[in-house]
Design an enzyme around this catalytic site. Sequence first.
Site, mmCIF file in Angstrom:
data_model
loop_
_atom_site.group_PDB
_atom_site.id
_atom_site.type_symbol
_atom_site.label_atom_id
_atom_site.label_comp_id
_atom_site.label_asym_id
_atom_site.label_seq_id
_atom_site.Cartn_x
_atom_site.Cartn_y
_atom_site.Cartn_z
ATOM 1 N N ARG A 97 -16.422 -92.310 -32.049
ATOM 2 C CA ARG A 97 -15.301 -91.353 -32.284
ATOM 3 C C ARG A 97 -15.725 -89.896 -32.191
ATOM 4 O O ARG A 97 -15.141 -89.007 -32.795
ATOM 5 C CB ARG A 97 -14.627 -91.626 -33.626
ATOM 6 C CG ARG A 97 -14.027 -93.010 -33.666
ATOM 7 C CD ARG A 97 -13.221 -93.281 -34.892
ATOM 8 N NE ARG A 97 -12.881 -94.694 -34.882
ATOM 9 C CZ ARG A 97 -13.673 -95.644 -35.383
ATOM 10 N NH1 ARG A 97 -14.804 -95.326 -35.945
ATOM 11 N NH2 ARG A 97 -13.321 -96.900 -35.299
ATOM 12 N N LYS A 104 -10.794 -80.698 -21.382
ATOM 13 C CA LYS A 104 -10.162 -81.881 -20.787
ATOM 14 C C LYS A 104 -11.240 -82.698 -20.107
ATOM 15 O O LYS A 104 -11.979 -82.162 -19.263
ATOM 16 C CB LYS A 104 -9.110 -81.475 -19.754
ATOM 17 C CG LYS A 104 -7.793 -81.075 -20.343
ATOM 18 C CD LYS A 104 -6.754 -80.922 -19.245
ATOM 19 C CE LYS A 104 -5.453 -80.404 -19.786
ATOM 20 N NZ LYS A 104 -4.491 -80.075 -18.707
ATOM 21 N N GLU A 136 -10.189 -72.049 -6.470
ATOM 22 C CA GLU A 136 -9.776 -71.901 -7.878
ATOM 23 C C GLU A 136 -9.877 -70.438 -8.323
ATOM 24 O O GLU A 136 -9.059 -69.973 -9.112
ATOM 25 C CB GLU A 136 -10.635 -72.771 -8.804
ATOM 26 C CG GLU A 136 -10.501 -74.262 -8.594
ATOM 27 C CD GLU A 136 -9.158 -74.864 -9.024
ATOM 28 O OE1 GLU A 136 -8.406 -74.207 -9.764
ATOM 29 O OE2 GLU A 136 -8.867 -75.991 -8.579
ATOM 30 N N LYS A 184 -9.534 -68.379 -18.367
ATOM 31 C CA LYS A 184 -9.344 -69.771 -18.815
ATOM 32 C C LYS A 184 -9.517 -69.888 -20.326
ATOM 33 O O LYS A 184 -8.748 -70.573 -20.996
ATOM 34 C CB LYS A 184 -10.308 -70.704 -18.086
ATOM 35 C CG LYS A 184 -10.119 -72.142 -18.539
ATOM 36 C CD LYS A 184 -10.000 -73.129 -17.453
ATOM 37 C CE LYS A 184 -9.670 -74.510 -17.994
ATOM 38 N NZ LYS A 184 -10.018 -75.559 -17.086
ATOM 39 N N GLU A 211 -1.957 -78.275 -24.358
ATOM 40 C CA GLU A 211 -0.881 -78.158 -23.363
ATOM 41 C C GLU A 211 0.468 -78.566 -23.946
ATOM 42 O O GLU A 211 1.221 -79.324 -23.330
ATOM 43 C CB GLU A 211 -1.216 -78.972 -22.102
ATOM 44 C CG GLU A 211 -0.483 -78.441 -20.884
ATOM 45 C CD GLU A 211 -0.998 -78.957 -19.557
ATOM 46 O OE1 GLU A 211 -2.068 -79.576 -19.522
ATOM 47 O OE2 GLU A 211 -0.308 -78.711 -18.554
ATOM 48 N N ARG A 271 -0.669 -73.709 -20.673
ATOM 49 C CA ARG A 271 -1.826 -74.218 -19.938
ATOM 50 C C ARG A 271 -1.427 -74.763 -18.566
ATOM 51 O O ARG A 271 -2.250 -74.826 -17.647
ATOM 52 C CB ARG A 271 -2.489 -75.321 -20.789
ATOM 53 C CG ARG A 271 -3.951 -75.462 -20.505
ATOM 54 C CD ARG A 271 -4.651 -76.419 -21.443
ATOM 55 N NE ARG A 271 -5.850 -76.844 -20.751
ATOM 56 C CZ ARG A 271 -6.955 -77.266 -21.336
ATOM 57 N NH1 ARG A 271 -7.036 -77.368 -22.630
ATOM 58 N NH2 ARG A 271 -7.990 -77.618 -20.615
ATOM 59 N N ASN A 319 -2.222 -75.173 -13.301
ATOM 60 C CA ASN A 319 -1.951 -76.152 -12.237
ATOM 61 C C ASN A 319 -1.331 -75.513 -10.998
ATOM 62 O O ASN A 319 -0.895 -76.223 -10.101
ATOM 63 C CB ASN A 319 -0.969 -77.223 -12.748
ATOM 64 C CG ASN A 319 -1.649 -78.195 -13.667
ATOM 65 O OD1 ASN A 319 -2.866 -78.346 -13.639
ATOM 66 N ND2 ASN A 319 -0.865 -78.848 -14.504
ATOM 67 N N HIS A 356 -1.595 -77.112 -7.664
ATOM 68 C CA HIS A 356 -2.210 -78.433 -7.807
ATOM 69 C C HIS A 356 -1.226 -79.594 -7.624
ATOM 70 O O HIS A 356 -1.648 -80.690 -7.279
ATOM 71 C CB HIS A 356 -2.902 -78.558 -9.173
ATOM 72 C CG HIS A 356 -4.203 -77.806 -9.218
ATOM 73 N ND1 HIS A 356 -4.272 -76.445 -9.034
ATOM 74 C CD2 HIS A 356 -5.480 -78.218 -9.398
ATOM 75 C CE1 HIS A 356 -5.540 -76.059 -9.118
ATOM 76 N NE2 HIS A 356 -6.286 -77.117 -9.332
ATOM 77 N N HIS A 402 -2.406 -82.450 -5.155
ATOM 78 C CA HIS A 402 -2.609 -83.858 -5.521
ATOM 79 C C HIS A 402 -1.791 -84.772 -4.610
ATOM 80 O O HIS A 402 -2.256 -85.828 -4.194
ATOM 81 C CB HIS A 402 -2.235 -84.105 -6.980
ATOM 82 C CG HIS A 402 -3.178 -83.432 -7.935
ATOM 83 N ND1 HIS A 402 -2.817 -83.065 -9.207
ATOM 84 C CD2 HIS A 402 -4.472 -83.031 -7.796
ATOM 85 C CE1 HIS A 402 -3.850 -82.479 -9.808
ATOM 86 N NE2 HIS A 402 -4.861 -82.440 -8.963
ATOM 87 N N HIS A 455 -11.037 -81.256 -2.316
ATOM 88 C CA HIS A 455 -10.080 -80.818 -3.336
ATOM 89 C C HIS A 455 -9.794 -79.312 -3.207
ATOM 90 O O HIS A 455 -8.644 -78.881 -3.316
ATOM 91 C CB HIS A 455 -10.613 -81.152 -4.733
ATOM 92 C CG HIS A 455 -9.680 -80.760 -5.827
ATOM 93 N ND1 HIS A 455 -8.417 -81.321 -5.962
ATOM 94 C CD2 HIS A 455 -9.787 -79.838 -6.815
ATOM 95 C CE1 HIS A 455 -7.811 -80.751 -6.992
ATOM 96 N NE2 HIS A 455 -8.619 -79.853 -7.526
HETATM 97 N N1 GLY Z 1 -12.179 -79.583 -18.362
HETATM 98 C C1 GLY Z 1 -11.179 -78.944 -17.654
HETATM 99 C C2 GLY Z 1 -10.087 -78.404 -18.505
HETATM 100 O O1 GLY Z 1 -10.083 -78.594 -19.695
HETATM 101 O O2 GLY Z 1 -9.189 -77.765 -17.984
#
Ligand code: GLY
Length: 373
Positions: free
Chosen positions: A126, A148, A190, A232, A242, A247, A251, A254, A258, A271
Amino acid sequence: MNAKLTTKTIPVKLKENSHYIHIGKGLFKTIASHIAKLNPGNFGIVITSPNIYAPYRKLILKNFKPGKYKIIQVVDGEAAKSKKWLFEVVEELIRANSWKRRPFIVCLGGGTIGDLGGFVAGIYKRGIPYIQIPTTFLAQIDSSIGGKTAIDSPRVKNILGVIYQPKAVFIDPDFLKTLPLSHFKEGLAEAVKYGVIKDPQLFNFLKTHHKKILQGDPSCILRVITACVAIKAKIVEQDEKETKSLRTILNFGHTFAHALEGSLKYRKISHGQAVALGMVYAANLSFNLGFCSQQPVSQIKEILELFGLPTTIRFNQLKAYQSLVYDKKFLTGRLRMVILEKIGKVRVSEAISPSEIKKTFKVLNRPFIDKYR
Ligand code: GLY
């Protein structure tokens, strides 16, 4: 930090798990001492890959000494984010288990390693501490920040994930010296995105210094990294999970990227190229819908072309449309997308109609041109 004069430190202030992002040339040379100061544990599992291990073997072995660290080399690229490598790392952690040991993870590599290592750190018992040491331009300006993390199933990218913050991020631009130009350009797409969504000054800097940046000029690159990381970090501070759609602006470009990657089965383009095309698409869509003038659309196209990124591509419009429809952002028959207002200002719209989506495909559907491939 030892390297005070040359290191920039950017905080990520969160309710829980606030941490620092350290940016400095040569930081990796003494990385073990920087990590030790954080006291993340007493046994580090370093996840890296052959592309990094081979050129940096000496420094890696000097810093990550046996007894205190165990180095695991996973495969390079997206394949690292798989069940196989997830369990390889978990087994290594289980082998390292002893009542005296407090294990932690060090992700030393590109975005895929950061994703794998961060994900394992988030779910093993955990949650155990982890450190990000991104080595690609894309990971340094984007994927190592924000928490993320995810791995893929054989059919779906990023399907298993957690938001789990690192103890610290250490960014050493010296790693970029061994990064192939094609990989560097992944990050450039990016970087342009950051200029478009939040920072007209960064956008202008990228334009006026494009030659130096492509030549790998250290001070220009340091400036770009610092600007992107600061943007960021601020966005993540305001909307870590998010939940406020703040946040979501990260994108920009994106959604179509995608869809394009999905419709081409991830084979024909990288990408970064998909993101470049996605931004051209999103900008044109914004213009068609009356959200912006033609000027920022042309500016985005121009800057991407200066960086040798593609702005047109032949693609199957039906397949791309189907991919968009299946995208999780498709709500109640209307598409959710990040829309351009001007350079430095975007917003989220939940009401993009299918007919506009299809109409805008035509703008991009020309032969693919990539000058630096
Ligand atoms: N690890 C990428 C993000 O959190 O956006």
